[in-house]
Design a protein around this motif. Structure first.
Motif, PDB file in Angstrom:
ATOM      1  N   PHE A 118       0.835  -1.198   0.000  1.00 30.40           N
ATOM      2  CA  PHE A 118       0.000   0.000   0.000  1.00 30.40           C
ATOM      3  C   PHE A 118       0.869   1.248   0.000  1.00 30.40           C
ATOM      4  N   TRP A 164      -5.562  -6.740  -5.767  1.00 28.95           N
ATOM      5  CA  TRP A 164      -6.484  -6.409  -4.677  1.00 28.95           C
ATOM      6  C   TRP A 164      -7.864  -6.037  -5.211  1.00 28.95           C
ATOM      7  N   GLN A 224      -3.989   4.812  -3.783  1.00 28.96           N
ATOM      8  CA  GLN A 224      -4.226   4.620  -2.354  1.00 28.96           C
ATOM      9  C   GLN A 224      -5.593   5.174  -1.961  1.00 28.96           C
TER      10      GLN A 224
END
Length: 554
Positions: A51, A98, A59
């Protein structure tokens, strides 16, 4: 504050920053890295590290998705001015794995994502059907497919977040529970919720080892299965089989065993209920164990279990329940039955006109009894709890190990633990000693002024003002306050409720009385009976008002 608790920054991100939510999320990750590095699983550590390497727009988009409801999103609705190009930010997320831009969608998921008009175009469905009717009409087509397979000519795109289980684990490790979520930061930033500033050391954390996290999540899943599906066997299969080392997580396990026992008892499976109650360490389980034996016709064993218990080691609620069970068992076994002690109860009987506008019986009685020189307030549990919370603020919020481990505690994590009072005995004694030397008034008013609006498990700010506090402190004898506060500390969970509804003050005479109101057909509840009995033993003035309407027969 003692030097052993070095200060850390607990100020929330400013809402003026358009990336305030990202700053808060980064703050959580930094907090976890600092305090839980040894507990983080490889995938969690990889997420935190990965991240940090993402571009800021990616982000921000990821955090926006994490903080929204659900895991499926229409990309054209992920538009945020501060992020800029959603497509570019999304592309960075797709490379991490993700986020998935071609998830398989069930029919139910399609119906949640799209409007009725859109679904009618997608399926070329008959007009005039409601959404539920269209769903039923298409039941035979329920097969998971990508959106492009469902709707080849659509320009829409749906993406799926593949991180929610991981993010829920991180959220659990930060908050120590799954009740609080990311909105906690926003409510604090907006000033809607104010939290006591606790000085935390770098070792402050709610979980001691990775197994604690896994055990908590296992118990949470069992509770969800029981609540949402009612599947006892599935819930039992996921339950940790033996007692856990962590006391507060073991208390959750004991509570869940008790709830599973109740589930079996309601279903009539008394042997399984008995086994679950016997395995549970929850205080209520002992009483239910005896009750199940009684229901199963084994009065002899039920009496043996009852007599083996030390009543003084049980909360007052369980003591009261045992006092009711004992005479029944004695009668069933042909044993002598001692009459239960009766406590004289002062009462007021009122017959009043029914109000023209709907109103609670408490307000009707308040208006009838209140006088200029003797005002009545409808405060129920709020006043005594608040006075206790204000006087004992420093003891309640003392930064003991395991009590606080993040900046958003409305109460200590061990508030309902059996050793809550014991761990803070000296602090509470110091606070209660102010009732003996007369300094309690100044302490209560000073805390009221300094902490107004700060979340507390005891203080009901909306019910208080300086005038009411002055009036109460003028009329409530310190000895009565000490007796009530000590009773609260004996069993916080059980004794915070059940206090009389109304309180009347005579300021000129510096006296008061409390009044429990019961309308037609209403009866005293068990916790109310316990408070009334306590007040009688302490000489605290309390009366029960029984109200009936003038237009009904006596």
């Amino acid at each position: 504050m003692d030097e052993q608790y070095p200060a850390v920054c607990t100020m929330p991100a400013a809402l003026e920053d358009p990336f305030y939510y990202l700053a808060n999320f980064r703050r959580v990750l930094d907090w976890l890295n600092a305090r839980y590095a040894d507990l983080l699983a490889p995938d969690e550590q990889a997420f935190i590290d990965g991240f940090a390497r993402l571009p800021q727009p990616a982000q921000a988009l990821l955090v926006r998705m994490i903080m929204r409801k659900g895991e499926l999103f229409r990309v054209n609705r992920l538009n945020y001015a501060e992020i800029g190009s959603t497509a570019e930010a999304l592309q960075s997320l797709l490379t991490t794995g993700w986020v998935d831009d071609a998830p398989l969608l069930t029919l139910d998921e399609l119906f949640r994502l799209f409007t009725l008009n859109e679904l009618q175009r997608l399926f070329d469905a008959p007009r005039g059907l409601r959404k539920s009717e269209l769903r039923e009409h298409l039941a035979a087509h329920d097969r998971p497919d990508t959106l492009q397979q469902w709707w080849p000519h659509s320009e829409e795109c749906v993406c799926a977040l593949r991180l929610m289980p991981l993010c829920d684990r991180l959220r659990l490790m930060f908050f120590g529970n799954l009740r609080q979520d990311w909105s906690t930061f926003v409510l604090a930033d907006l000033g809607i919720h104010r939290y006591e500033t606790i000085i935390l050391d770098e070792a402050a954390r709610g979980f001691r080892c990775r197994q604690d996290v896994d055990d908590y999540l296992a118990l949470f899943r069992c509770q969800e299965i029981l609540a949402n599906e009612g599947d006892l066997q599935r819930a039992l299969a996921g339950l940790p089989a033996t007692a856990l080392d962590n006391p507060w997580i073991e208390a959750r396990r004991a509570r869940l065993l008790f709830q599973l026992g109740q589930h079996c008892e309601r279903a009539g499976d008394l042997p399984q209920a008995l086994a679950l109650y016997q395995a549970s360490g929850d205080p209520q389980a002992r009483v239910r164990e005896i009750r199940v034996l009684e229901r199963d016709g084994d009065a002899q064993q039920a009496l043996q279990r009852l007599e083996a218990l030390d009543p003084q080691a049980l909360p007052a609620e369980q003591q009261q329940q045992l006092q009711r069970i004992l005479p029944r068992l004695q009668r069933q076994l042909g044993l002598p039955v001692l009459p239960a002690p009766r406590i004289a109860q002062a009462r007021i009987d009122l017959c009043l006109p029914r109000p023209a506008e709907p109103s609670s019986v408490e307000w009707v009685v308040l208006e009838h009894l209140s006088e200029v020189q003797a005002p009545v307030f409808y405060l129920e549990n709020a006043l005594l709890n608040s006075l206790f919370g204000l006087l004992c603020w420093e003891a309640i919020f003392a930064p003991l190990p395991g009590a606080f481990f993040h900046p958003f505690h409305a109460a200590p994590a061990d508030l309902h633990a059996s050793d809550f009072h014991v761990r803070r005995a000296a602090l509470f004694q110091r606070c209660l000693a102010r009732l003996d030397d007369g300094s309690h008034r100044q302490a209560i008013l000073a805390t009221f002024a300094a902490k107004f609006g700060t979340l507390s498990p005891f203080v009901h700010w909306q019910a208080l003002d300086a005038e009411l506090l002055d009036l109460a402190l003028d009329c409530l004898p310190p000895a009565h306050l000490r007796a009530c506060f000590e009773r609260l500390l004996q069993d916080i969970r059980g004794n915070r409720a059940g206090m009389p509804d109304l309180i009347q003050f005579w300021p000129a005479e510096r006296r008061y009385r409390m009044i429990e109101v019961k309308g037609p057909g209403d009866r005293l509840q068990d916790n109310q009976k316990r408070w009334l009995a306590f007040c009688a033993t302490q000489g605290i003035p309390v009366e029960v008002c029984y109200l009936r309407w003038a237009d009904t027969p006596a």
